[in-house]
Design a protein around this motif. Sequence first.
Motif, PDB file in Angstrom:
ATOM      1  N   TRP A  15      49.035 -64.287 -78.369  1.00  0.00           N
ATOM      2  CA  TRP A  15      49.591 -63.082 -77.744  1.00  0.00           C
ATOM      3  C   TRP A  15      50.206 -63.434 -76.388  1.00  0.00           C
ATOM      4  CZ3 TRP A  15      48.872 -60.340 -73.248  1.00  0.00           C
ATOM      5  CH2 TRP A  15      49.375 -59.048 -73.237  1.00  0.00           C
ATOM      6  N   MET A  16      49.446 -64.258 -75.636  1.00  0.00           N
ATOM      7  CA  MET A  16      49.929 -64.633 -74.302  1.00  0.00           C
ATOM      8  C   MET A  16      51.213 -65.443 -74.400  1.00  0.00           C
ATOM      9  SD  MET A  16      46.542 -65.674 -72.261  1.00  0.00           S
ATOM     10  CE  MET A  16      45.298 -64.521 -71.853  1.00  0.00           C
ATOM     11  N   GLU A  22      58.674 -63.899 -74.151  1.00  0.00           N
ATOM     12  CA  GLU A  22      59.459 -62.701 -73.866  1.00  0.00           C
ATOM     13  C   GLU A  22      59.889 -62.699 -72.406  1.00  0.00           C
ATOM     14  OE1 GLU A  22      58.563 -58.061 -73.758  1.00  0.00           O
ATOM     15  OE2 GLU A  22      57.588 -59.114 -75.390  1.00  0.00           O
ATOM     16  N   ASP A  23      58.924 -63.070 -71.555  1.00  0.00           N
ATOM     17  CA  ASP A  23      59.247 -63.123 -70.126  1.00  0.00           C
ATOM     18  C   ASP A  23      60.317 -64.171 -69.838  1.00  0.00           C
ATOM     19  OD1 ASP A  23      57.663 -61.118 -69.397  1.00  0.00           O
ATOM     20  OD2 ASP A  23      56.059 -62.331 -68.523  1.00  0.00           O
ATOM     21  N   ASN A  26      63.481 -62.849 -70.851  1.00  0.00           N
ATOM     22  CA  ASN A  26      63.906 -61.884 -69.830  1.00  0.00           C
ATOM     23  C   ASN A  26      64.434 -62.603 -68.605  1.00  0.00           C
ATOM     24  OD1 ASN A  26      63.268 -59.758 -71.382  1.00  0.00           O
ATOM     25  ND2 ASN A  26      61.276 -59.370 -70.456  1.00  0.00           N
ATOM     26  N   ASN A  27      63.703 -63.692 -68.227  1.00  0.00           N
ATOM     27  CA  ASN A  27      64.127 -64.459 -67.059  1.00  0.00           C
ATOM     28  C   ASN A  27      65.528 -64.993 -67.255  1.00  0.00           C
ATOM     29  OD1 ASN A  27      61.818 -64.052 -65.711  1.00  0.00           O
ATOM     30  ND2 ASN A  27      60.897 -66.039 -66.143  1.00  0.00           N
ATOM     31  N   ASN A  30      67.916 -62.260 -67.037  1.00  0.00           N
ATOM     32  CA  ASN A  30      68.057 -61.808 -65.659  1.00  0.00           C
ATOM     33  C   ASN A  30      68.859 -62.791 -64.834  1.00  0.00           C
ATOM     34  OD1 ASN A  30      66.619 -59.535 -66.159  1.00  0.00           O
ATOM     35  ND2 ASN A  30      64.658 -60.427 -65.604  1.00  0.00           N
ATOM     36  N   GLN A  33      72.380 -62.295 -65.482  1.00  0.00           N
ATOM     37  CA  GLN A  33      72.875 -61.109 -64.783  1.00  0.00           C
ATOM     38  C   GLN A  33      73.069 -61.399 -63.296  1.00  0.00           C
ATOM     39  OE1 GLN A  33      69.985 -58.149 -65.593  1.00  0.00           O
ATOM     40  NE2 GLN A  33      70.693 -57.786 -67.667  1.00  0.00           N
ATOM     41  N   ASN A  34      72.070 -62.120 -62.722  1.00  0.00           N
ATOM     42  CA  ASN A  34      72.130 -62.370 -61.294  1.00  0.00           C
ATOM     43  C   ASN A  34      73.336 -63.212 -60.912  1.00  0.00           C
ATOM     44  OD1 ASN A  34      69.946 -60.883 -60.632  1.00  0.00           O
ATOM     45  ND2 ASN A  34      68.489 -62.552 -60.767  1.00  0.00           N
ATOM     46  N   GLN A  38      74.590 -58.337 -59.862  1.00  0.00           N
ATOM     47  CA  GLN A  38      73.290 -57.666 -59.924  1.00  0.00           C
ATOM     48  C   GLN A  38      73.442 -56.339 -60.667  1.00  0.00           C
ATOM     49  OE1 GLN A  38      70.265 -58.457 -58.629  1.00  0.00           O
ATOM     50  NE2 GLN A  38      69.215 -56.504 -58.591  1.00  0.00           N
ATOM     51  N   ILE A  40      72.353 -52.778 -61.932  1.00  0.00           N
ATOM     52  CA  ILE A  40      71.433 -51.709 -61.544  1.00  0.00           C
ATOM     53  C   ILE A  40      71.150 -50.863 -62.776  1.00  0.00           C
ATOM     54  CG2 ILE A  40      71.124 -49.665 -60.087  1.00  0.00           C
ATOM     55  CD1 ILE A  40      72.989 -50.990 -58.048  1.00  0.00           C
ATOM     56  N   GLN A  41      69.883 -50.693 -63.075  1.00  0.00           N
ATOM     57  CA  GLN A  41      69.522 -49.853 -64.213  1.00  0.00           C
ATOM     58  C   GLN A  41      69.446 -48.403 -63.746  1.00  0.00           C
ATOM     59  OE1 GLN A  41      65.978 -51.090 -66.253  1.00  0.00           O
ATOM     60  NE2 GLN A  41      66.182 -49.509 -67.800  1.00  0.00           N
TER      61      GLN A  41
ATOM     62  N   HIS B  52      65.261 -56.575 -58.352  1.00  0.00           N
ATOM     63  CA  HIS B  52      66.195 -55.686 -59.058  1.00  0.00           C
ATOM     64  C   HIS B  52      66.232 -54.287 -58.434  1.00  0.00           C
ATOM     65  CE1 HIS B  52      67.282 -58.013 -62.764  1.00  0.00           C
ATOM     66  NE2 HIS B  52      66.430 -58.806 -62.140  1.00  0.00           N
ATOM     67  N   SER B  53      67.325 -53.578 -58.721  1.00  0.00           N
ATOM     68  CA  SER B  53      67.474 -52.211 -58.202  1.00  0.00           C
ATOM     69  C   SER B  53      67.524 -51.210 -59.352  1.00  0.00           C
ATOM     70  CB  SER B  53      68.766 -52.086 -57.397  1.00  0.00           C
ATOM     71  OG  SER B  53      68.676 -52.933 -56.280  1.00  0.00           O
ATOM     72  N   TYR B  54      67.038 -50.034 -59.075  1.00  0.00           N
ATOM     73  CA  TYR B  54      66.981 -48.983 -60.112  1.00  0.00           C
ATOM     74  C   TYR B  54      67.445 -47.667 -59.504  1.00  0.00           C
ATOM     75  CZ  TYR B  54      64.169 -52.593 -62.224  1.00  0.00           C
ATOM     76  OH  TYR B  54      63.761 -53.799 -62.731  1.00  0.00           O
ATOM     77  N   GLU B  55      68.099 -46.877 -60.327  1.00  0.00           N
ATOM     78  CA  GLU B  55      68.548 -45.559 -59.853  1.00  0.00           C
ATOM     79  C   GLU B  55      68.010 -44.479 -60.789  1.00  0.00           C
ATOM     80  OE1 GLU B  55      72.936 -46.734 -58.012  1.00  0.00           O
ATOM     81  OE2 GLU B  55      72.804 -45.641 -59.909  1.00  0.00           O
ATOM     82  N   LEU B 148      58.837 -64.060 -60.645  1.00  0.00           N
ATOM     83  CA  LEU B 148      59.280 -62.786 -61.209  1.00  0.00           C
ATOM     84  C   LEU B 148      58.056 -61.880 -61.409  1.00  0.00           C
ATOM     85  CD1 LEU B 148      62.117 -61.809 -62.413  1.00  0.00           C
ATOM     86  CD2 LEU B 148      60.960 -62.075 -64.594  1.00  0.00           C
ATOM     87  N   LYS B 150      56.565 -58.109 -62.570  1.00  0.00           N
ATOM     88  CA  LYS B 150      56.851 -56.873 -63.308  1.00  0.00           C
ATOM     89  C   LYS B 150      55.777 -55.848 -62.989  1.00  0.00           C
ATOM     90  CE  LYS B 150      59.136 -57.803 -67.700  1.00  0.00           C
ATOM     91  NZ  LYS B 150      58.920 -57.948 -69.131  1.00  0.00           N
TER      92      LYS B 150
END
Lengths: 294, 168
Positions: A15-16, A22-23, A26-27, A30, A33-34, A38, A40-41, B52-55, B148, B150
């Motif tokens: 599981w870990m 997954e992390d 994601n990294n 990310n 994206q970076n 950047q 913004i969600q 990160h930024s959120y709106e 990172l 979360k």
Amino acid sequence: MKKILILFILVPLLWMVSCKNEDENNNNQNTTQNTEEQEIQTFFLVPSPEDVFGFADDESLTFDKNLLNPTENISKYHNDIKLQEFNFGVYAADLAYCAAFVKKDETSQYLNVVRELSQNIGLADIFNESLIYRIEHLTPEKDSLIAISSDTYFDIIRYLDRNDKTTTLAIMAAGGWIECMYLVVNLTEFAEGDETIQKVADQKMVVTNLWRFLEQNQENASVKTLMEDFKKVYDLYNQLEIILDEANSPKSDNNEIIVVGGNSKIVINESQYYELKKVIIEMRNKLTQNNVTL
Amino acid sequence: MKKAKNLIVLLLILPILSAAQMDCSSTLANLEVEPPFNMNSLSKSAVCVSGHSYEFVVPLTKGYHYRFVFYASSVFNNDIHFKMVDLNTNKEIINLPGKSDTNARGTAVLASYFDEKTYKEIHPFFDVLPSSATSIKIVIDVQEKPDLIKGCVTVVILDKEFEVGDFN
């Protein structure tokens, strides 16, 4: 015993590792994206039917059972997941309307429809024993009816959030909003300066958020076709003018309260209101499959 | 054998704890709201990542008195910056960090302060009254960390019907 021990150690470890992967994914995402920009969600928030019905206490609104989407219509949606999700929102709004007007029998009926539909769209877990008990033992007090209606809605939202079902949430939110407005516009005739008419105009902010929320999910085919229907409503709200209203500039003596909104006012005229009413009725009747002309 | 048993218990508990931490939506379910305020359905909890930024765009209705309260997972150590902008007027109504040097009233969004009047520790809140229908944009910047991180950030929106007395 050894095998069980190994199993106990291996399962959490696997599981870990899966989480770590997954992390890492994601990294990587990310990082991409970076390096580009950047991102913004943005969360466009849409109120529940109960909050849209905030003005149901106004004496101008009444209860009309004939306006509800009949519970037997549920059989029309069985083969279409988009209709099931949309009408889940519609029935949730009908439920909030019944609860706001303390209609115990109707509240119970619509809770059961919401429960039945929830099984079809994978939300059956929400109706746990405790909630079923509350439904079966409803008392005819306003607070109790509103509480069960809003608790059910909150549970649904949380479940959808937790399971990343944002497209279902977007379609459901649209269904809920359309049904709320369907009820309000059918119960309200246009009058200059009327408070309920102003509240209908004020929904411009909610419509904008709902549209953006749908846009965020438009890769989903059901959302895309829903947006084609909803565009007429969005376009009409976009045409509503925002004017300066000098009379509307309250200042707070209490420096602990922040006054927002400025002295603007959204204006809707008679022809815009009846055009909006027509478009809302058409969309609602099309998606609930009610062949009714009101 | 006892050590092995402890290890099993630890390994079983760890994932459960982590999963619970990430179940952001439950944060709202566990909050108690004191009357006369009610929980508004626009309240939202989201998984956020450091750097990160959120709106959050929140439509507000005239006639209601809103109360905004913010919470964040302890992993962020309150290193989050908050802005609130009134989209009707484009005015910034809040521009504050999660914690400040003194954490005095009005200087931080997440860190509690001691209220000298009530002798109670108060979690900061922001009361907002729309004079017309408007939307508020909440911008949340989660500070970058070497690793990172979360966690959950929760925007709690409470409401009650506006009363003239609210102005005094």
